[in-house]
Design an enzyme around this catalytic site. Structure first.
Site, PDB file in Angstrom:
ATOM      1  N   TRP A 102       0.814  -1.212   0.000  1.00  0.00           N
ATOM      2  CA  TRP A 102       0.000   0.000   0.000  1.00  0.00           C
ATOM      3  C   TRP A 102       0.848   1.262   0.000  1.00  0.00           C
ATOM      4  CZ3 TRP A 102      -4.202  -1.434  -1.891  1.00  0.00           C
ATOM      5  CH2 TRP A 102      -4.742  -2.685  -1.581  1.00  0.00           C
ATOM      6  N   ASP A 172      -0.889   7.021   6.242  1.00  0.00           N
ATOM      7  CA  ASP A 172      -2.054   6.200   5.907  1.00  0.00           C
ATOM      8  C   ASP A 172      -2.270   5.245   7.074  1.00  0.00           C
ATOM      9  OD1 ASP A 172      -3.879   4.374   4.971  1.00  0.00           O
ATOM     10  OD2 ASP A 172      -2.718   3.767   3.211  1.00  0.00           O
ATOM     11  N   LYS A 196     -12.053  -1.065   7.941  1.00  0.00           N
ATOM     12  CA  LYS A 196     -11.307  -2.054   8.711  1.00  0.00           C
ATOM     13  C   LYS A 196     -11.557  -1.880  10.218  1.00  0.00           C
ATOM     14  CE  LYS A 196      -7.822  -2.101   5.063  1.00  0.00           C
ATOM     15  NZ  LYS A 196      -8.150  -3.397   4.462  1.00  0.00           N
TER      16      LYS A 196
END
Length: 361
Positions: A102, A172, A196
């Site tokens: 990511w 992030d 999440k």
């Protein structure tokens, strides 16, 4: 559902209490005669949800009035582009910590906008260990430093965050926001897809320091400008109303569970339970992440052989364990144990893995 154990990596599990409350209010939200899915984002009913959620986030993260909380769309993937569009201006360089899939995607998007530099990389460790962040070489012309606090695919997590001095630190936190206490004031911008730890897919939380907005160019499209969304209190266009509503229910649930500190204790217990099984299996199971970088959110592992892994996956699914097949690019097992996953579900998984080894080891 009593015999189903949800370990999906995202969208992930939601607390039973939150789902029940949403179900009870779905057709008639607090007696207004309409569903939360139907009401205007300009209505008093929605504004109450919207501003309460923003305030709860600020309170739980210990944020001052210097910060704004936004509810945006497009997931973290849009933020990969929005961050450099807003802050990677001419003559500046964006610094990236490349610690996995990511963070790599974020870096790739920034390269399309301007000049970038990889400040640290986990490539030599096959992204199974967080790179050393203690002595980053940060040029004075750097626009910002970007990192990903938890990489879900290989299951690694930052233990501590770098000191970037006067250079804004952007993170992030899609897979570990509000899972443990952090010193949020060290960051100039935090973003996280909600699906999440904070709710369903469809809304992205962005937390931005107001002083950073001075760097946003006037020439970028309004919908892509953080300044636009701050000035309109995240109501510039229709927000993802239902997703924000679910986030607010989830935030209330976290408060009732002891806040972020309560989440941290629970998450540590869950992770230790599963890692104990892996570490004491005599090699039958093998954890993928280096021990000093292990994630409390995503426990990744392999079994003793591909044949054994296939057998284990079949039996797990037969017993009601969901979402344990690893990412399609990796192929291992992954137990995602986000905030809403109960300790009892992790205990059931640990017991099953132990019993499976006894039968097949």
């Amino acid at each position: 559902m009593a015999n189903t154990y949800n370990f999906n990596a995202g969208p992930g599990a939601l607390p039973a209490e939150v789902l029940q409350e949403a179900q009870e209010e779905l057709r008639n939200y607090q007696g207004i005669g309409a569903s939360i899915l139907e009401i205007s984002h300009r209505s008093k009913a929605y504004e109450g949800i919207h501003y309460e959620a923003q305030q709860l986030i600020k309170e739980m993260m210990g944020l001052s009035s210097d910060y704004e909380v936004l509810f945006l769309y497009g997931g973290a993937s849009l933020q990969f582009s929005m961050v450099p569009i807003n802050f990677l201006t001419e003559g500046k360089i964006a610094g990236y910590v490349h610690c996995g899939t990511w963070s790599g995607k974020a870096w790739q998007e920034a390269q399309k906008i301007g000049q970038t530099l990889v400040l640290a990389s986990g490539e030599k460790q096959s992204y199974k260990q967080m790179p050393d962040l203690s002595n980053l070489n940060i040029p004075k012309e750097m626009a910002y430093v970007h990192l990903t606090s938890n990489e879900t695919i290989d299951g690694i997590q930052c233990r501590s965050f770098p000191d970037t001095g006067h250079v804004p630190l952007i993170v992030d936190m899609s897979s570990d926001i509000l899972s443990r206490p952090i010193e949020a004031s060290r960051f100039s911008l935090i973003y996280a897809g909600a699906q999440k730890n904070l709710g369903p897919a469809g809304v992205t939380i962005v937390i931005v320091r107001r002083s950073l907005l001075e760097r946003v160019p006037e020439t970028i499209p309004g919908i892509l400008s953080y300044r636009t969304h701050v000035n309109h209190h995240s109501l510039y266009s229709t927000p993802p109303v239902f997703s924000v509503y679910m986030v607010n229910l989830m935030l209330r649930w976290i408060v009732n569970q002891g806040g972020v500190q309560g989440m941290a204790v629970r998450n540590q217990q869950k992770a230790e339970l599963l890692y104990h099984v892996l570490d004491n299996s005599g090699g039958f199971y093998k954890g993928l992440a280096y021990k000093d970088s292990r994630s409390m959110m995503n426990v990744t592992f392999r079994a003793s052989s591909p044949e054994m892994e296939n057998k284990l996956l079949v039996e797990l699914e037969q017993e009601g364990f969901m979402g344990l097949k690893g990412h399609r690019d990796a192929g291992h097992f992954r137990a995602s144990i986000y905030n809403a996953v109960p300790y009892e579900h992790c205990k059931a998984l640990a017991d099953f893995l132990t019993e499976f080894q006894k039968r097949n080891g």
